[in-house]
Design a protein around this motif. Structure first.
Motif, PDB file in Angstrom:
ATOM      1  N   ASN A   7       0.855  -1.185   0.000  1.00 24.72           N
ATOM      2  CA  ASN A   7       0.000   0.000   0.000  1.00 24.72           C
ATOM      3  C   ASN A   7       0.887   1.230   0.000  1.00 24.72           C
ATOM      4  OD1 ASN A   7      -1.735   2.139   0.644  1.00 24.72           O
ATOM      5  ND2 ASN A   7      -3.048   0.866   1.908  1.00 24.72           N
ATOM      6  N   SER A   8       0.960   1.923  -1.119  1.00 27.51           N
ATOM      7  CA  SER A   8       1.875   3.056  -1.259  1.00 27.51           C
ATOM      8  C   SER A   8       1.193   4.400  -1.032  1.00 27.51           C
ATOM      9  CB  SER A   8       2.531   3.040  -2.640  1.00 27.51           C
ATOM     10  OG  SER A   8       1.553   3.185  -3.662  1.00 27.51           O
ATOM     11  N   ILE A   9       0.148   4.413  -0.223  1.00 29.44           N
ATOM     12  CA  ILE A   9      -0.526   5.668   0.104  1.00 29.44           C
ATOM     13  C   ILE A   9       0.453   6.610   0.795  1.00 29.44           C
ATOM     14  CG2 ILE A   9      -1.345   4.977   2.395  1.00 29.44           C
ATOM     15  CD1 ILE A   9      -4.060   6.335   1.596  1.00 29.44           C
ATOM     16  N   GLU A  60       9.076   1.759  -1.444  1.00 29.07           N
ATOM     17  CA  GLU A  60       8.680   3.092  -1.907  1.00 29.07           C
ATOM     18  C   GLU A  60       8.254   3.035  -3.371  1.00 29.07           C
ATOM     19  OE1 GLU A  60       8.734   5.904  -0.110  1.00 29.07           O
ATOM     20  OE2 GLU A  60       9.870   5.348   1.687  1.00 29.07           O
ATOM     21  N   ILE A  61       6.974   3.257  -3.626  1.00 32.15           N
ATOM     22  CA  ILE A  61       6.454   3.378  -4.984  1.00 32.15           C
ATOM     23  C   ILE A  61       5.875   4.777  -5.133  1.00 32.15           C
ATOM     24  CG2 ILE A  61       4.751   2.552  -6.665  1.00 32.15           C
ATOM     25  CD1 ILE A  61       4.970  -0.202  -5.426  1.00 32.15           C
ATOM     26  N   HIS A  62       6.420   5.556  -6.052  1.00 28.65           N
ATOM     27  CA  HIS A  62       6.015   6.952  -6.175  1.00 28.65           C
ATOM     28  C   HIS A  62       5.342   7.283  -7.503  1.00 28.65           C
ATOM     29  CE1 HIS A  62       8.078   8.046  -2.451  1.00 28.65           C
ATOM     30  NE2 HIS A  62       9.107   7.325  -2.864  1.00 28.65           N
ATOM     31  N   SER A  63       5.392   6.359  -8.458  1.00 23.51           N
ATOM     32  CA  SER A  63       4.830   6.669  -9.782  1.00 23.51           C
ATOM     33  C   SER A  63       4.237   5.417 -10.400  1.00 23.51           C
ATOM     34  CB  SER A  63       5.923   7.236 -10.699  1.00 23.51           C
ATOM     35  OG  SER A  63       6.975   6.297 -10.866  1.00 23.51           O
ATOM     36  N   LYS A  91      -1.270   2.346  -8.825  1.00 25.03           N
ATOM     37  CA  LYS A  91       0.168   2.364  -9.106  1.00 25.03           C
ATOM     38  C   LYS A  91       0.872   1.178  -8.461  1.00 25.03           C
ATOM     39  CE  LYS A  91       1.351   5.643  -5.394  1.00 25.03           C
ATOM     40  NZ  LYS A  91       2.030   6.939  -5.097  1.00 25.03           N
ATOM     41  N   ASP A  92       0.316   0.653  -7.369  1.00 27.70           N
ATOM     42  CA  ASP A  92       0.874  -0.555  -6.770  1.00 27.70           C
ATOM     43  C   ASP A  92       0.741  -1.723  -7.732  1.00 27.70           C
ATOM     44  OD1 ASP A  92       1.318   0.932  -4.465  1.00 27.70           O
ATOM     45  OD2 ASP A  92      -0.570   0.326  -3.548  1.00 27.70           O
ATOM     46  N   THR A 126      -4.381  -2.526 -17.012  1.00 29.59           N
ATOM     47  CA  THR A 126      -3.716  -2.841 -15.751  1.00 29.59           C
ATOM     48  C   THR A 126      -4.358  -4.026 -15.058  1.00 29.59           C
ATOM     49  OG1 THR A 126      -2.999  -0.559 -15.397  1.00 29.59           O
ATOM     50  CG2 THR A 126      -3.165  -1.963 -13.455  1.00 29.59           C
ATOM     51  N   LEU A 127      -5.678  -3.983 -14.906  1.00 22.91           N
ATOM     52  CA  LEU A 127      -6.358  -4.979 -14.088  1.00 22.91           C
ATOM     53  C   LEU A 127      -6.554  -6.319 -14.794  1.00 22.91           C
ATOM     54  CD1 LEU A 127      -8.888  -2.545 -12.439  1.00 22.91           C
ATOM     55  CD2 LEU A 127      -7.044  -3.753 -11.271  1.00 22.91           C
ATOM     56  N   THR A 128      -6.713  -6.307 -16.108  1.00 22.73           N
ATOM     57  CA  THR A 128      -6.913  -7.572 -16.821  1.00 22.73           C
ATOM     58  C   THR A 128      -5.598  -8.280 -17.121  1.00 22.73           C
ATOM     59  OG1 THR A 128      -6.973  -6.439 -18.970  1.00 22.73           O
ATOM     60  CG2 THR A 128      -9.083  -6.814 -17.857  1.00 22.73           C
ATOM     61  N   LYS A 129      -4.512  -7.529 -17.229  1.00 23.34           N
ATOM     62  CA  LYS A 129      -3.232  -8.126 -17.594  1.00 23.34           C
ATOM     63  C   LYS A 129      -2.309  -8.382 -16.397  1.00 23.34           C
ATOM     64  CE  LYS A 129      -4.197  -8.031 -21.993  1.00 23.34           C
ATOM     65  NZ  LYS A 129      -4.526  -9.295 -22.710  1.00 23.34           N
ATOM     66  N   LEU A 130      -2.454  -7.596 -15.336  1.00 22.29           N
ATOM     67  CA  LEU A 130      -1.501  -7.692 -14.230  1.00 22.29           C
ATOM     68  C   LEU A 130      -2.092  -8.279 -12.949  1.00 22.29           C
ATOM     69  CD1 LEU A 130       0.419  -4.291 -14.595  1.00 22.29           C
ATOM     70  CD2 LEU A 130       1.059  -6.544 -15.465  1.00 22.29           C
ATOM     71  N   THR A 131      -3.396  -8.538 -12.923  1.00 21.31           N
ATOM     72  CA  THR A 131      -3.982  -9.140 -11.729  1.00 21.31           C
ATOM     73  C   THR A 131      -4.804 -10.371 -12.091  1.00 21.31           C
ATOM     74  OG1 THR A 131      -6.134  -7.997 -11.664  1.00 21.31           O
ATOM     75  CG2 THR A 131      -4.230  -6.795 -10.783  1.00 21.31           C
ATOM     76  N   ASP A 132      -5.033 -11.188 -11.088  1.00 21.64           N
ATOM     77  CA  ASP A 132      -5.861 -12.384 -11.243  1.00 21.64           C
ATOM     78  C   ASP A 132      -7.255 -12.190 -10.672  1.00 21.64           C
ATOM     79  OD1 ASP A 132      -3.732 -14.285 -12.262  1.00 21.64           O
ATOM     80  OD2 ASP A 132      -2.816 -13.639 -10.377  1.00 21.64           O
ATOM     81  N   GLY A 133      -7.505 -11.022 -10.091  1.00 19.59           N
ATOM     82  CA  GLY A 133      -8.810 -10.753  -9.522  1.00 19.59           C
ATOM     83  C   GLY A 133      -8.800  -9.496  -8.680  1.00 19.59           C
ATOM     84  N   ILE A 134      -9.989  -9.086  -8.279  1.00 14.61           N
ATOM     85  CA  ILE A 134     -10.170  -7.909  -7.441  1.00 14.61           C
ATOM     86  C   ILE A 134     -10.979  -8.317  -6.211  1.00 14.61           C
ATOM     87  CG2 ILE A 134     -11.247  -5.612  -7.264  1.00 14.61           C
ATOM     88  CD1 ILE A 134     -10.880  -5.371 -10.314  1.00 14.61           C
TER      89      ILE A 134
END
Length: 387
Positions: A7-9, A60-63, A91-92, A126-134
């Motif tokens: 979580n990069s909030i 640290e994820i900033h972008s 962005k995560d 992003t969501l269809t290619k990099l994740t397996d679900g939400i």
């Protein structure tokens, strides 16, 4: 299972989504999984996680795009044999989710506590290619995403938030500070989303009719000075108080007479759940999850967003009825205990993660067992700066 929440909030931000991640990590750790949570250095979420005994790391994820960071995270995921990565912000997903795909991490999930996905090509990609679900927390969000036509059936899983109802909460003595006043409490970031400007307008409407109400708000944010000016211009300085950030709002909830949520949008509003857990009636705007959590007319009242007149009317309609307030509060506490317990959430989340991992790994993979050998890790109370 070896599970990493990321979580990069912003380091000074902490809300319902962050609390959910810490609670989920803590509850899964208690079920003998190796669970870690990563965020920015010195962030509130890491501090809260450490207090809960969750193993923490600094990432640290900033972008949205960071090839070197993706490479670093990929190496770490592979080294620590992470089975499941659960990402918070978009962005995560784009940075760490891509890293997970490179590392061969079996399962990557996005967790959406509110509508984080709009009908934009970058969200679809992003969501269809990099994740397996939400994972989300309300049926309304699931239905909205289903309407996009992007995701397979069951890609979006609803798991209701859970809460641990604390024992022996020592309530704030509002009467010592505001003798003879009835306390209407609210809490949240001082941002446009939370609708505090409309709550101030509702207070202004009520102030013309009576002078025994005090609106008390816990929270901080970029609109602090603007909202305070609105309070001052409305002549409400003595009856509308911004108290600042509170790490634990349960004492305030227990001490107030009524809780109000003025948000313009939410997922499943944790703060409403917390108010109900403290046996307080709630007036809430009709945002995502509100009607799944509350029972309108029984545990409180639901009003339209951006409508101070309706909010003022709802408050006025119940604030003087002591028996009704007690009845609504009792029913709310009962509802939370029955349907939104941490035990229910933990069980449903663990079951979902096991099913996701089982679909990716051979059935004899030992990491699907309840107890497992975990990789070496830092102490539970100190975040290790890894990336």
């Amino acid at each position: 299972m070896n599970i990493l929440f990321i979580n990069s909030i912003g380091k000074d931000k902490f809300g319902g989504g962050e609390k959910w991640m810490v609670n989920a990590a803590s509850s899964l750790s208690a079920r003998d999984h190796n669970v870690m949570l990563a965020s920015k250095k010195n962030s509130r979420i890491l501090q809260y996680a450490e207090k809960k005994g969750v193993k923490t790391y600094v990432i640290e994820i900033h972008s949205d795009i960071s090839p070197f960071k993706t490479f670093q995270i990929s190496r770490w995921l592979n080294k620590n044999k992470i089975d499941i990565l659960i990402c918070n912000l978009n962005k995560d997903v784009r940075v760490a989710g891509l890293a997970a795909k490179i590392a061969g991490t079996p399962v990557v999930l996005a967790r959406h506590g509110m509508l984080l996905c709009s009908k934009k090509w970058k969200h679809k990609l992003t969501l269809t290619k990099l994740t397996d679900g939400i994972i989300t927390n309300s049926n309304t969000i699931q239905k909205t995403y289903a309407g996009y036509g992007w995701f397979p059936t069951d890609f979006v899983k609803v798991i209701y938030n859970g809460i641990v109802i604390p024992e022996d909460v020592e309530q704030v003595d509002f009467q010592a500070r505001f003798p003879g006043k009835k306390i209407i409490y609210s809490a949240g970031r001082l941002s446009e989303q939370k609708g505090f400007n409309y709550l101030i307008e509702a207070a202004q409407i009520l102030r013309k009719k009576r002078n025994d109400l005090v609106f008390f708000v816990s929270g901080e944010g970029k609109l602090a000075s603007i909202l305070q000016k609105q309070v001052d211009d409305a002549g409400l300085r003595e009856s509308f108080v911004f108290e600042g950030f509170a790490g634990d709002i349960f004492p305030y909830l227990k001490g107030c007479d009524l809780f109000v949520l003025a948000s313009l949008f939410e997922g499943m509003p944790n703060v409403v759940m917390e108010a109900m857990a403290m046996a307080k009636p709630v007036v809430a705007t009709d945002v995502n999850g509100a009607r799944e959590l509350m029972q309108d007319g029984k545990t409180g009242l639901i009003v339209p967003p951006s409508d101070p007149e309706s909010m003022a009317s709802a408050i006025l309609g119940i604030i003087d009825d002591t028996l009704l307030l007690e009845e609504m509060g009792a029913l709310g506490k009962q509802r939370v205990a029955q349907h939104f317990s941490m035990e229910n959430m933990s069980e449903n989340l663990e079951k979902h993660l096991r099913e996701m991992l089982r679909g990716k790994k051979p059935s004899n993979d030992k990491r699907l067992e309840k107890k497992e050998t975990v990789p070496s890790s830092p102490g539970q109370h100190a975040a290790k700066n890894i990336l």
